[in-house]
Design a protein around this motif. Structure first.
Motif, short mmCIF file in Angstrom:
data_model
loop_
_atom_site.label_atom_id
_atom_site.label_comp_id
_atom_site.label_asym_id
_atom_site.label_seq_id
_atom_site.Cartn_x
_atom_site.Cartn_y
_atom_site.Cartn_z
N LEU A 206 18.89 -35.97 -47.92
CA LEU A 206 18.47 -37.17 -47.19
C LEU A 206 16.95 -37.22 -47.05
O LEU A 206 16.31 -36.21 -46.74
CB LEU A 206 19.11 -37.19 -45.81
N ARG A 207 16.37 -38.39 -47.28
CA ARG A 207 14.93 -38.55 -47.08
C ARG A 207 14.58 -38.33 -45.62
O ARG A 207 15.42 -38.50 -44.73
CB ARG A 207 14.49 -39.94 -47.52
N SER A 208 13.33 -38.02 -45.36
CA SER A 208 12.92 -37.72 -43.99
C SER A 208 12.92 -38.98 -43.14
O SER A 208 12.70 -40.10 -43.62
CB SER A 208 11.52 -37.10 -43.99
N ALA A 209 13.17 -38.78 -41.85
CA ALA A 209 13.18 -39.90 -40.90
C ALA A 209 11.82 -40.58 -40.85
O ALA A 209 11.73 -41.81 -40.76
CB ALA A 209 13.59 -39.39 -39.52
N ALA A 210 10.76 -39.79 -40.91
CA ALA A 210 9.41 -40.36 -40.84
C ALA A 210 9.14 -41.26 -42.04
O ALA A 210 8.54 -42.34 -41.91
CB ALA A 210 8.38 -39.24 -40.77
#
Length: 448
Positions: A206-210
């Motif tokens: 998963l890509r980072s939340a930021a």
């Protein structure tokens, strides 16, 4: 639930046979999901669900009926079977329905190679909330963002099992992790919004939340001060975010159910040039960690890699057993079904050949035209392929993005559009539909 999905499937088959069914197939799905939504730095909504669904399809001669339930008690299985058989006896005969023959059924598969299930522990609600809050904060930090509509994080896992009365029995597990954010820029009539998100089988991918929050904010701000574009005939570049919709229309037209009904703009086009030479559309249901992967279809047939379009030429239809029988062909192993529905043809993972140019290269080459990043509504004539959709994005002049645009309509004919597409090289390989940005010359654009 005291019995496994596999045991429940076989218990349903036994109950249906006792009730008088000639043939039976069953599907049982169990799962749980957890979702967290935040807004303005606070928890907005938390939801958890767990459940089981049982589906039973019975055949009495050439008549079929489908029933479903979320109750796995023994007496419910008996009631389901009796009702299904009674319904089938009243149903009209259909010469095309029925189970696969034994030699068509999948015999063995390597479920571990597909990596459909992340064995790591389910994330705690607090972990999901922290991810959502981080995405929201990253979006809010972008200059020009007036508010963040919301951010959400979720996790889900499911187990499936399919069994038939003529010997097939198989199942597998899936997991999924998602994160999304929507930002709003401007105020009043000048308000614009956009979003970003990611969904993966494995948490580690998963890509980072930021990154998700920042991208959502930047996209929303970039849409400020949008205008209506000029009316006329212009090249249209479908951004990678929306280009898969064009391929979706092609897949729908090549669906065996539409062909059998005679309601497809690809009717009679088998073997003809549909895409430019050099472009192929490959279906591969065996790609690891991809949501569309599966070892067998909804009728127990083995899934297979195939070229739907080979070097621009249409090679065949997407078929389940019923549509294949109607057309005098063989199933392609593409039967999809829900617990409460009968099988129907559907596509798994598809990949369109990528080009050698970047999206920026295509923007520079198009001169003056429209870059579409969002599509709204649709009017697609399934018989003729006439295409009309609301769109927004960016106006391009002299090969450069000039300003954002909205409130316009793009129109054309899908057969003509697909015949002259030019593909970029920016497709995301982790998606189930791997389609790059696509440039279509000479579409009709209705704006100001």
């Amino acid at each position: 639930m005291t019995q496994s999905p596999q045991a429940l499937c076989h218990a349903l088959i036994d109950a249906a046979k006792r009730a008088g069914a000639d043939a039976v197939d069953t599907m049982v799905a169990t799962g749980s999901s957890l979702s967290i939504e935040v807004r303005e730095g606070k928890l907005e909504q938390a939801e958890r669900s767990e459940g089981i669904d049982l589906g039973l399809r019975v055949f009495v001669g050439q008549r079929q009926a489908q029933v479903s339930s979320s109750d796995s008690r023994a007496e419910t299985l008996t009631t389901m079977a009796e009702r299904a058989v009674a319904m089938a006896r009243e149903a009209p005969e259909d010469p095309h329905v029925g189970l696969a023959s034994a030699d068509q059924l999948a015999q063995d598969w390597d479920i571990d190679a597909l990596e459909l299930y992340d064995p790591s522990p389910e994330p705690a609600p607090q972990t999901l909330q922290e991810d959502a809050l981080q995405a929201e904060a990253a979006c809010a930090a972008i200059p020009g963002i007036s508010q963040v509509q919301g951010a959400a994080a979720g996790y889900g896992q499911q187990s499936f099992h399919l069994a038939t009365s003529n010997g097939f029995s198989g199942g597998y597990q899936r997991s999924g992790r998602s994160l999304s954010c929507t930002g709003i820029a401007g105020t009043g009539a000048g308000m614009e919004r956009d979003h970003d998100g990611d969904s993966r089988t494995f948490q580690a991918d998963l890509r980072s939340a930021a990154d998700i929050g920042r991208t959502a904010g930047e996209r929303a701000v970039a849409r400020l001060d949008a205008r209506r574009p000029k009316t006329g005939s212009y090249p249209v570049l479908f951004d990678e975010r929306v280009s898969s919709s064009l391929i979706g229309h092609l897949l729908a037209a090549a669906n065996g159910a539409a062909i059998a009904r005679g309601s497809s703009w690809l009717q009679g086009a088998l073997g003809e040039q549909i895409l430019p030479k050099g472009l192929s559309l490959i279906e591969d249901p065996h790609r690891p960690r991809i949501s569309g992967s599966r070892p067998f279809d909804g009728e127990g047939l083995p899934t297979q890699r195939r070229a739907i379009i080979d070097q621009g030429l249409l090679t065949g239809w997407t078929l389940d057993l019923a549509s294949a029988r109607k057309l005098g062909l063989q199933s392609t192993g593409n039967a999809a079904r829900g617990v409460g529905s009968v099988p129907a043809p559907a596509n798994w993972n598809v990949t369109l050949t990528q080009g050698e140019q970047s999206r920026d290269d295509l923007i520079a080459a198009m001169g003056t035209g429209l870059l579409v990043t969002s599509l709204i509504g649709s009017t697609i004539n399934p018989n003729t392929g006439d295409y009309s959709r609301g769109a927004s994005g960016y106006w391009v002049e002299n090969g450069l993005i000039a300003y954002p645009v909205n409130e316009c309509t793009i129109a054309g004919n899908l057969r003509d559009m697909l015949a002259r597409i030019l593909s970029a090289n920016d497709a995301r390989p982790h998606l189930s539909r791997v389609v790059p940005s696509l440039l279509v010359e000479g579409m009709t654009l209705a704006g100001s």
